[in-house]
Design an enzyme around this catalytic site. Structure first.
Site, PDB file in Angstrom:
ATOM      1  N   GLU A   1       0.828  -1.211   0.000  1.00  0.00           N
ATOM      2  CA  GLU A   1       0.000   0.000   0.000  1.00  0.00           C
ATOM      3  C   GLU A   1       0.861   1.260   0.000  1.00  0.00           C
ATOM      4  O   GLU A   1       1.687   1.464   0.910  1.00  0.00           O
ATOM      5  CB  GLU A   1      -0.904   0.022   1.247  1.00  0.00           C
TER       6      GLU A   1
ATOM      7  N   GLN B   1      -9.187   0.381   0.091  1.00  0.00           N
ATOM      8  CA  GLN B   1      -9.658   1.084   1.287  1.00  0.00           C
ATOM      9  C   GLN B   1     -10.239   2.433   0.874  1.00  0.00           C
ATOM     10  O   GLN B   1      -9.824   3.007  -0.143  1.00  0.00           O
ATOM     11  CB  GLN B   1      -8.513   1.266   2.301  1.00  0.00           C
TER      12      GLN B   1
ATOM     13  N   GLU C   1     -11.767   2.434   5.948  1.00  0.00           N
ATOM     14  CA  GLU C   1     -10.697   2.928   6.812  1.00  0.00           C
ATOM     15  C   GLU C   1     -10.855   4.440   7.005  1.00  0.00           C
ATOM     16  O   GLU C   1     -10.069   5.227   6.488  1.00  0.00           O
ATOM     17  CB  GLU C   1      -9.328   2.587   6.198  1.00  0.00           C
TER      18      GLU C   1
HETATM   19  O1  LIG Z   1      -2.591   4.175   6.732  1.00  0.00           O
HETATM   20  C1  LIG Z   1      -3.244   3.448   5.981  1.00  0.00           C
HETATM   21  O2  LIG Z   1      -3.905   3.907   5.035  1.00  0.00           O
HETATM   22  C2  LIG Z   1      -3.287   2.003   6.194  1.00  0.00           C
HETATM   23  O3  LIG Z   1      -3.987   1.326   5.489  1.00  0.00           O
HETATM   24  C3  LIG Z   1      -2.486   1.352   7.242  1.00  0.00           C
HETATM   25  O4  LIG Z   1      -2.930   0.046   7.418  1.00  0.00           O
HETATM   26  C4  LIG Z   1      -1.033   1.242   6.864  1.00  0.00           C
HETATM   27  O5  LIG Z   1      -0.413   2.411   7.050  1.00  0.00           O
HETATM   28 MG    MG Z   2      -5.015   2.443   4.018  1.00  0.00          MG
END
Ligand SMILES: O=C(O)C(=O)[C@@H](O)CO
Ligand code: MG
Length: 260
Positions: free
Chosen positions: A143, A204, A240
């Protein structure tokens, strides 16, 4: 439509961590992700997943010394043994939790002149992870993180992620596309989705600029979710984001997706 996973590191923080499984299930989630499982025995976490009919879809390797500014050790030259230990421990948890993917955290590069060494260290350590995970059918996620969240992280662009995956050259290493970071770093989210689709393993979401629910700000998530359907993405979408207020109160956007 995408399958949404509640991110238990950011959502439902009104209750202690172990109570967030129940809260997520009650809100209609079938899938969860969170940063790190290591404070708890895997069996305790698995029991929570089973009790509430949830599937864990992602967690990360250990972050190193966060208080000292670290955010992963797998890119840090000289820390290979620790990286391998972290990867081995992540594998034990992934097997026990029946989790299909693990994000291998790279780390920050304190001196840009050292970048090439850090990059090669990360490539070598991710190959180690991919080869250890492969017999268990577990995937490695990479990521890119924007400087807004983690300055000097090894990579910030989706195109660096693609280049790393190419160099790592293992078929179980994929892009974890966090649209929050991607919008801040380069925008062009429709084109990015097309450009990474062959290697897309996890997604995410959060609004930009405030990292709240995906119903405000710069990103039109209705368009993004339609785009994910158009490319046939059948993985998970991790929520997230930091809720604007009480987590449940912010889930109006989720109503139409929750039975998937
Ligand atoms: O910060 C993010 O975006 C994430 O997905 C964390 O899991 C990893 O830095
Ligand atoms: Mg992330």
């Amino acid at each position: 439509m995408p399958k949404f996973a509640a991110n238990l590191s950011m959502m439902f923080t009104e209750v202690p961590f172990l109570d967030r499984f129940e809260a997520a299930a009650k809100a209609g989630f079938k899938y969860v992700e969170y940063l790190f499982p290591y404070e708890y025995p895997a069996a305790e976490l698995k029991a929570k997943l089973d009790q509430y009919g949830l599937k864990q879809v992602l967690f990360n390797t250990a972050p190193g010394n966060v208080a000292a500014g670290e955010w992963g050790v797998s890119a840090i030259p000289g820390r290979e043994a620790e990286s391998h230990r972290d990867i081995d421990r992540a594998l034990e948890y992934a097997i026990a939790l029946e989790c299909p993917s693990v994000l291998v955290m790279a780390g920050v590069v304190p001196d840009p002149k050292e970048y090439a060494k850090y990059k090669q260290t990360f490539i070598d350590n991710v190959r180690y992870a991919a080869d250890k995970f492969k017999p268990h059918g577990i995937n490695v996620m990479l990521e890119a993180l924007s400087a807004a969240v983690k300055p000097n992280y090894l990579y910030a662009s989706q195109y660096q992620t693609l280049e790393l995956i190419d160099l790592i050259d293992r078929d179980n290493v994929f892009v974890q596309l966090d649209y929050f970071h991607a919008q801040i770093v380069e925008g062009n989210l429709t084109r990015i989705t097309d450009d990474v689709k062959a290697k897309l393993g996890h997604i995410q979401i959060a609004s930009v600029p405030d990292r709240h629910e995906p119903d405000e700000g710069e990103i039109n998530y209705t368009h993004i979710f339609n785009k994910l359907d158009e490319i046939g993405y059948d993985g998970w979408v991790g929520c997230e984001y930091n809720p604007r207020g009480k987590t449940e109160d912010g889930l109006v956007w989720f109503e139409k997706y929750k039975n998937r």
